[in-house]
Design a protein around this motif. Structure first.
Motif, PDB file in Angstrom:
ATOM      1  N   LYS A 240       0.851  -1.233   0.144  1.00  0.00           N
ATOM      2  CA  LYS A 240      -0.053  -0.117  -0.071  1.00  0.00           C
ATOM      3  C   LYS A 240       0.815   1.297  -0.004  1.00  0.00           C
ATOM      4  O   LYS A 240       0.741   2.362  -0.753  1.00  0.00           O
ATOM      5  CB  LYS A 240      -0.921  -0.012   1.241  1.00  0.00           C
ATOM      6  CG  LYS A 240      -1.906   1.310   1.475  1.00  0.00           C
ATOM      7  CD  LYS A 240      -2.982   1.334   0.460  1.00  0.00           C
ATOM      8  CE  LYS A 240      -3.911   2.538   0.771  1.00  0.00           C
ATOM      9  NZ  LYS A 240      -5.035   2.445   0.218  1.00  0.00           N
ATOM     10  N   PHE A 241       1.814   1.262   0.886  1.00  0.00           N
ATOM     11  CA  PHE A 241       2.729   2.548   0.972  1.00  0.00           C
ATOM     12  C   PHE A 241       3.912   2.421   0.451  1.00  0.00           C
ATOM     13  O   PHE A 241       4.778   3.375   0.776  1.00  0.00           O
ATOM     14  CB  PHE A 241       2.507   2.706   2.494  1.00  0.00           C
ATOM     15  CG  PHE A 241       1.220   3.286   2.959  1.00  0.00           C
ATOM     16  CD1 PHE A 241       0.469   4.448   2.715  1.00  0.00           C
ATOM     17  CD2 PHE A 241       0.714   2.180   3.849  1.00  0.00           C
ATOM     18  CE1 PHE A 241      -0.646   4.644   3.481  1.00  0.00           C
ATOM     19  CE2 PHE A 241      -0.552   2.371   4.318  1.00  0.00           C
ATOM     20  CZ  PHE A 241      -1.441   3.920   4.040  1.00  0.00           C
ATOM     21  N   GLY A 242       4.434   1.398  -0.004  1.00  0.00           N
ATOM     22  CA  GLY A 242       6.077   1.202  -0.189  1.00  0.00           C
ATOM     23  C   GLY A 242       7.013   0.909   0.804  1.00  0.00           C
ATOM     24  O   GLY A 242       6.692   1.108   2.010  1.00  0.00           O
ATOM     25  N   GLU A 243       8.180   0.553   0.455  1.00  0.00           N
ATOM     26  CA  GLU A 243       9.084  -0.289   1.427  1.00  0.00           C
ATOM     27  C   GLU A 243       9.653   0.882   2.701  1.00  0.00           C
ATOM     28  O   GLU A 243      10.373   0.537   3.492  1.00  0.00           O
ATOM     29  CB  GLU A 243      10.194  -0.620   0.639  1.00  0.00           C
ATOM     30  CG  GLU A 243       9.824  -1.833  -0.445  1.00  0.00           C
ATOM     31  CD  GLU A 243      10.879  -2.749  -0.426  1.00  0.00           C
ATOM     32  OE1 GLU A 243      11.719  -3.049   0.334  1.00  0.00           O
ATOM     33  OE2 GLU A 243      10.701  -3.663  -1.241  1.00  0.00           O
ATOM     34  N   ASP A 244       9.478   2.023   2.301  1.00  0.00           N
ATOM     35  CA  ASP A 244       9.867   3.203   3.361  1.00  0.00           C
ATOM     36  C   ASP A 244       8.879   3.395   4.402  1.00  0.00           C
ATOM     37  O   ASP A 244       9.577   4.003   5.200  1.00  0.00           O
ATOM     38  CB  ASP A 244      10.130   4.698   2.395  1.00  0.00           C
ATOM     39  CG  ASP A 244      11.416   4.330   1.569  1.00  0.00           C
ATOM     40  OD1 ASP A 244      12.278   3.625   1.623  1.00  0.00           O
ATOM     41  OD2 ASP A 244      11.345   5.080   0.338  1.00  0.00           O
TER      42      ASP A 244
END
Length: 434
Positions: A268-272
């Protein structure tokens, strides 16, 4: 598992003593409920409680006299709803976490709906019973075995019934199954399965836009257990005659690894996003096996963190047949038209429709109508000053699974299940839906 000292010393000592049962005859009870005039109700926690209040407003003699919440905008909306629908103007209590006590003391309530965050459920119900007020508690009614014992002992000593609002027990399909079991169509019941399979990550535990924690997220961080067993096990208790001729003797729970939450945030929000690597104690799937004194078994699955359609996966199996909710099928030996083949469940649901589902002129709404039915029956009990449709013993048995499953997972071994009836299960007759 025995009661801990603080329950016996601090809780029991604070309750007015008396040799009283929570299921006593109405003539012995001391509640303020009246057979004439309105039933005076307060509502605490106006998130879920706001929806329940809307169902209560469909009942002609219910008066919402007070609402309590930490958020003033919620309280204002609740008052506006009462004015619009019933020309009622409940008083608002909205100061701090203890303001509900002021409401309980001032408003001469007959009943209170308790629907704030989980950790407040049992303490608020205890205070209500001490003031002769019927509590109707959202699920679970308690988070620990100590709280469960406190609810039982306070209900017994004050004579005030205590009901958890487990609405799935009131579903038309589950009540039809109960009718069939009691008429012997499944023979002698041997086994059951149930689950709460509901992907709640993006709307209940976390904000879908920002990923920020919502209030239940802390439980995923701090615990590994069946966090939400009551929707699973509610109907099963009456199917298996738990607390009324049988009882749960032990529970053994196991948990899978926790993968689903981190995977959701990565998608949903990316690896960061920090939640992609945050450590959650809660396993994605918890499986609990429970045994009863009379040799029945049943399985509960907690499944709230992985992508999937909603399902409760109820199954009941006896010496004459089996019902499978997820399959929508039933097989009854000697009755089903094809040998060892499933037939459609729906005709049976209509044939064995429970009396609670007979039309009464009220439009069904919350959760397909079950919220209205459970509250209607609760108010009937308050009006009659009698026992509630779900009693304190069944309420705490469902809720005790929360802590006991966590203990079993941590120890990797079966855990003994308390007998909250203190032996009365052997002679108590089935009561739910009779």
């Amino acid at each position: 598992m025995t009661r801990r000292d603080f329950v016996k010393n601090s809780v029991a000592a604070s309750v007015a003593l008396g040799a009283v049962s929570p299921l006593m005859a109405s003539s012995q009870m001391t509640t303020a409920a009246r057979t004439n005039g309105n039933i005076r109700v307060g509502v605490i926690g106006l998130g879920r409680g706001g929806g329940l209040m809307g169902e209560l407003l469909k009942i002609s003699d219910v008066e919402i006299v007070a609402v309590c919440d930490l958020f003033k905008d919620r309280a204002d909306r609740a008052v506006a709803t009462c004015k619009e629908r019933r020309n009622q103007t409940p008083k608002i209590y909205c100061k701090d976490e203890k303001t509900y006590l002021e409401m309980l003391d001032k408003e001469r309530l007959d009943a209170v709906i308790i629907a704030p965050y989980w950790e407040y459920h049992a303490p608020m119900a205890l205070e209500a019973m001490k003031r002769n007020i019927y509590p109707a508690i959202e699920v679970p009614c308690a988070l620990t075995v100590d709280e469960c014992w406190a609810l039982v002992e306070t209900s017994e000593k004050t004579g005030i019934p205590c009901m958890m609002l487990e609405n799935w027990s009131f579903r038309r399909d589950n009540l039809a199954i109960l009718n069939m079991i009691r008429q012997g169509l499944f023979g002698e019941i041997v086994h059951s399965h149930c689950a709460h399979s509901h992907d709640c990550i993006d709307h209940w535990f976390f904000d879908s836009q920002t990923g920020a924690d919502k209030w239940p997220a802390k439980y995923l961080v701090n615990y590994n257990r069946d966090q939400y067993p009551t929707h699973s096990v509610g109907p099963v208790l009456s199917w298996l005659d738990i607390n009324c001729g049988d009882r749960i003797t032990e529970i053994y729970s196991t948990a899978s690894a926790s993968k689903g939450i981190n995977a959701y945030f990565k998608r949903k929000f990316g690896e960061d996003h920090p939640n992609t690597t945050r450590v959650y104690k809660q396993g994605d799937i918890v499986t609990s096996l429970l045994k009863t004194a009379k040799g029945k078994t049943f399985v509960i699955n907690y499944d709230l963190q992985l992508p999937r359609p909603y399902s409760n996966r109820w199954l009941i199996q006896g010496t004459l047949g089996v019902y499978d909710e997820e399959k929508g099928g039933i097989y009854l030996n000697g009755k089903s038209p094809k040998y060892h083949e499933w037939e459609d469940w729906k005709p049976y649901e209509e044939q064995y429709l429970h009396r609670w589902w007979q039309p009464d002129g009220t439009e069904a709404s919350g959760h397909g109508g079950v919220d209205y039915i459970e509250l209607r029956e609760f108010i009937n009990a308050v009006r009659a000053k009698g026992p509630t449709p779900i009693d304190v013993y069944d309420s705490v048995v469902m809720s005790a699974i929360v802590e006991l499953s966590g203990i079993s997972i941590e120890k990797n071994q079966p855990v003994q299940f308390p007998d909250f009836t203190k032996g009365k299960w052997e002679t108590r007759a089935p009561y739910f839906g009779i």
